[in-house]
Design a protein around this motif. Sequence first.
Motif, mmCIF file in Angstrom:
data_model
loop_
_atom_site.group_PDB
_atom_site.id
_atom_site.type_symbol
_atom_site.label_atom_id
_atom_site.label_comp_id
_atom_site.label_asym_id
_atom_site.label_seq_id
_atom_site.Cartn_x
_atom_site.Cartn_y
_atom_site.Cartn_z
ATOM 1 N N ALA A 1 -0.244 0.993 -12.497
ATOM 2 C CA ALA A 1 -1.615 1.508 -12.528
ATOM 3 C C ALA A 1 -1.781 2.630 -11.508
ATOM 4 O O ALA A 1 -2.494 3.611 -11.762
ATOM 5 N N ALA A 2 -1.127 2.503 -10.354
ATOM 6 C CA ALA A 2 -1.195 3.562 -9.338
ATOM 7 C C ALA A 2 -0.588 4.857 -9.868
ATOM 8 O O ALA A 2 -1.136 5.947 -9.665
ATOM 9 N N ARG A 3 0.535 4.734 -10.557
ATOM 10 C CA ARG A 3 1.144 5.938 -11.142
ATOM 11 C C ARG A 3 0.242 6.533 -12.220
ATOM 12 O O ARG A 3 0.089 7.755 -12.319
ATOM 13 N N GLN A 4 -0.375 5.652 -13.011
ATOM 14 C CA GLN A 4 -1.252 6.137 -14.056
ATOM 15 C C GLN A 4 -2.473 6.838 -13.468
ATOM 16 O O GLN A 4 -2.947 7.842 -13.997
ATOM 17 N N PHE A 5 -2.970 6.316 -12.362
ATOM 18 C CA PHE A 5 -4.094 6.970 -11.686
ATOM 19 C C PHE A 5 -3.684 8.350 -11.200
ATOM 20 O O PHE A 5 -4.475 9.308 -11.251
ATOM 21 N N GLY A 6 -2.443 8.476 -10.743
ATOM 22 C CA GLY A 6 -1.942 9.792 -10.349
ATOM 23 C C GLY A 6 -1.883 10.753 -11.522
ATOM 24 O O GLY A 6 -2.193 11.950 -11.382
ATOM 25 N N PHE B 1 0.839 -1.198 0.000
ATOM 26 C CA PHE B 1 0.000 0.000 0.000
ATOM 27 C C PHE B 1 0.877 1.251 0.000
ATOM 28 O O PHE B 1 0.632 2.197 -0.762
ATOM 29 N N CYS B 2 1.906 1.252 0.846
ATOM 30 C CA CYS B 2 2.824 2.395 0.892
ATOM 31 C C CYS B 2 3.550 2.576 -0.439
ATOM 32 O O CYS B 2 3.718 3.709 -0.915
ATOM 33 N N THR B 3 3.977 1.473 -1.028
ATOM 34 C CA THR B 3 4.668 1.542 -2.309
ATOM 35 C C THR B 3 3.760 2.096 -3.392
ATOM 36 O O THR B 3 4.185 2.889 -4.244
ATOM 37 N N LEU C 1 1.776 6.629 -6.832
ATOM 38 C CA LEU C 1 0.658 7.545 -7.022
ATOM 39 C C LEU C 1 1.133 8.992 -6.950
ATOM 40 O O LEU C 1 0.803 9.820 -7.811
ATOM 41 N N PHE C 2 1.924 9.313 -5.932
ATOM 42 C CA PHE C 2 2.428 10.675 -5.776
ATOM 43 C C PHE C 2 3.388 11.053 -6.899
ATOM 44 O O PHE C 2 3.441 12.213 -7.322
#
Length: 540
Positions: free
Chosen positions: A147-152, A18-20, A25-26
């Motif tokens: 995907a988290a980066r893309q959501f960011g 989750f932290c990663t 995301l940031f």
Amino acid sequence: MKWQMNISLQKKKLLTRFCTAIFFLFAGIEYAVILPTLNDYLQNEFHAKQFFYGLVLSAFSLSGLLVAPFFGIWYDRTHKTKMMILFANMWEIAGNILYFIGLNKYYVLGGRLLAGVGAGVGSAIFAVIAQTTTEAERASAISLLMAARQFGLLFGPGLNLGLQKCDFYIGKFPVNKYTSPGLFMAILWVLQNIVFLFIYFDIPTLEEQRRMEQQANGRPCRDYATLSAGSINGGSSREISNGGQTLITDRYEQAIGQHGILSDAMDGGGPGEYISALPQEEAYMQHHNGHALMEEDEGDSKEKEKPPGFCWSLNECLNEEIVVMLAVQFVFYFNQPGLETAVVPLNELYLDFSEIDNSIFYCVCGVELLIFFLVVKVISKKVSDRTILLVGLVIELVSLALLTIFVPRAIEHDPKHNFAMFIIPCAIQVSGLAFLAVSIISLFSKIVPEKIQGFSQGIRRATGGLATIMGPIWSAATVERPFLMLIVMVVLFALALLMVLASWKRLKTNYKEMPIPTSDILSVNNETEPLLPEDNAIVT
């Protein structure tokens, strides 16, 4: 902390992932909130020339590629990432504060240089993923982070709209649409450091997890020698000292013999040959003069734990399959940022897109990319990484070939004629990005030696950083000659595809999947587990 000891390994893994994901995301949000206003910031506030904008863009990638191998070496030597990430985030915080202060254009340049140092820790993060996930789940884990980066990247523009309305002062420093992104990101990175401080854990590698699992289920060989009567199969054991070495006899030999370990030693071993008698690396059996001898060679253990040297690590990265993957990495990160640089002026020239139209275009592309990251997550459990890589290369090659054919035939400022022939290849091209982004990282992590995961990931990231600098420069220089720009991209992808096909057999991973530890070895509940392994738990 005491409360941390009560958290099971599985929960620690979930919290750490989750932290990663927050980190990525940031990173996506930072890209999305700073880049849209960076050019105007430099021109309107400092009257900087256009080349300085490219310099600032390159500064982030430059510092990242320079420090990534060092973060990787740091990880290889310590396998501790928590302090490493906290340290890297301090550079991100300092860089964004410098960007916010912005007394002159060099403050902005320096801010992006410092922030790039913090981003370089990504090499260690991918090394952690490589060593704490099984081969079957690795591509899936990487696709979630992408995907988290893309959501960011999708979420960032919405935040940027709010930041553009800022108009106040903090002391003597103005907070406006140009400086607020730096202040906002500094606050986010501070919050992330706080989160990481409490719920990020240094997860043991898979090998360490198995070793800890074995220790939780059984004692080392030397402990068997001192067991009291009746401890082993209800019988007795006796300890015979011989020059500091312990001879294990009687019932202990019978217990071990039941599982074929001692008999294996008799059949295949001679004096001086060692085999594993218990599930622990530090303890092993030595067959000598008809007796099973126990010995721990601390010198050998230390030699095995000695971190690999720089020259040895670099030499390992020169293997054919690793060089091929680095070449694919370079081609991918040369073409994609280069194409992104050229898309906006091409959209304006051939489709008459406004700033809002371009924003919608990027938003749709982002949603499509997010969907395909999830697709890759699903299929990665059934399809090999090299197959996913091949599919991605073919998709990219086809899409760029279509653009190379259609763009020279496009009519300037004629959206009706150009829309389909331009948008369809772009949609195909975006669909292939997820296949390449995930498979490159996942496959690369499986073909490099475990000892140099951090260093090799740093080299991979540095290669991508160099390509990220060169790609936009090439596109910016040839955007008015789109055929030349695109044909070079096609040739590069064709070469990458040929290299992959030529090394196809070497890209097949021979990793033998080992069982994942099942008990919560980091939970205090394990104190009640039996110290001796059950019959079916002894490794044969």
